[in-house]
Design a protein around this motif. Structure first.
Motif, mmCIF file in Angstrom:
data_model
loop_
_atom_site.group_PDB
_atom_site.id
_atom_site.type_symbol
_atom_site.label_atom_id
_atom_site.label_comp_id
_atom_site.label_asym_id
_atom_site.label_seq_id
_atom_site.Cartn_x
_atom_site.Cartn_y
_atom_site.Cartn_z
ATOM 1 N N GLU A 52 -34.337 38.971 -74.749
ATOM 2 C CA GLU A 52 -33.889 37.897 -75.715
ATOM 3 C C GLU A 52 -33.152 37.715 -76.620
ATOM 4 N N ASN A 54 -32.307 35.683 -80.882
ATOM 5 C CA ASN A 54 -32.587 35.668 -81.556
ATOM 6 C C ASN A 54 -31.797 34.746 -83.170
ATOM 7 N N ALA A 61 -36.827 42.824 -74.689
ATOM 8 C CA ALA A 61 -37.537 41.459 -73.973
ATOM 9 C C ALA A 61 -39.456 42.357 -74.329
ATOM 10 N N THR A 62 -39.960 41.627 -74.632
ATOM 11 C CA THR A 62 -41.585 42.732 -74.614
ATOM 12 C C THR A 62 -42.511 41.634 -73.415
ATOM 13 N N GLN A 63 -41.905 40.434 -72.984
ATOM 14 C CA GLN A 63 -42.758 40.193 -71.420
ATOM 15 C C GLN A 63 -41.733 40.471 -69.919
ATOM 16 N N PRO A 65 -39.168 38.271 -67.320
ATOM 17 C CA PRO A 65 -38.662 37.020 -66.865
ATOM 18 C C PRO A 65 -39.620 36.047 -65.635
ATOM 19 N N LEU A 67 -43.063 36.072 -67.005
ATOM 20 C CA LEU A 67 -43.923 35.507 -67.886
ATOM 21 C C LEU A 67 -43.534 34.774 -68.970
ATOM 22 N N LEU A 68 -42.317 34.538 -69.050
ATOM 23 C CA LEU A 68 -41.881 33.858 -70.031
ATOM 24 C C LEU A 68 -41.385 32.709 -70.448
ATOM 25 N N ARG A 69 -41.506 31.972 -70.769
ATOM 26 C CA ARG A 69 -41.448 31.036 -70.257
ATOM 27 C C ARG A 69 -39.849 30.293 -72.337
ATOM 28 N N PRO A 70 -39.396 29.894 -72.031
ATOM 29 C CA PRO A 70 -38.474 29.685 -72.791
ATOM 30 C C PRO A 70 -38.289 28.375 -72.804
ATOM 31 N N ASP A 71 -37.844 28.348 -74.563
ATOM 32 C CA ASP A 71 -37.719 27.178 -74.956
ATOM 33 C C ASP A 71 -36.205 26.823 -74.788
ATOM 34 N N GLN A 76 -31.122 33.819 -72.828
ATOM 35 C CA GLN A 76 -31.965 35.346 -72.144
ATOM 36 C C GLN A 76 -30.184 35.808 -71.486
#
Length: 117
Positions: A52, A54, A61-63, A65, A67-71, A76
């Motif tokens: 991810e 920043n 990434a700790t999750q 793809p 599970l992740l819901r990006p803003d 990514q």
């Protein structure tokens, strides 16, 4: 009786063609398997690492793809890694700069813009 070198070859009878083709295909497949068996092995796990952005740097990434819901405006990245753990996995090559990657993509109501590297 041997045929003279200049004599034309006789065609393979039709009843022998299918078995010959099958034998040839089996030999080619077996040689591909045997030649591939000697490939070099790298130490560690082989996988697509997921990152991810920043805004300036990459963070592992700790999750995953799924599970992740990006803003909107998130970046990514994926990079194929051969590593013992996430600490030595290679980061994506391009910087996680959403403005540079998606400069020509305007924001739209009800939609998200996510850059993938």
């Amino acid at each position: 009786m041997r045929r003279p070198p200049s004599a034309p070859r006789e065609p393979v009878p039709a009843r022998l063609r299918a078995p010959l083709v099958a034998l040839l295909a089996a030999l080619v497949a077996a040689s591909a398997v045997l030649l591939g068996a000697g490939s070099a092995e790298a130490a560690g796990y082989r996988y697509w690492s997921f990152w991810e952005g920043n805004g300036k740097n990459w963070e592992y990434a700790t999750q995953g793809p799924s599970l992740l819901r990006p803003d909107d405006g998130a970046v990514q990245g994926f990079r194929f890694a051969v590593s013992e753990d996430s600490g030595d996995a290679a980061q994506p090559r391009r910087a996680p700069d959403f403005g540079a990657i998606c400069a020509d993509t305007p924001a739209q109501d009800g939609r998200k813009r996510v850059a993938l590297v």
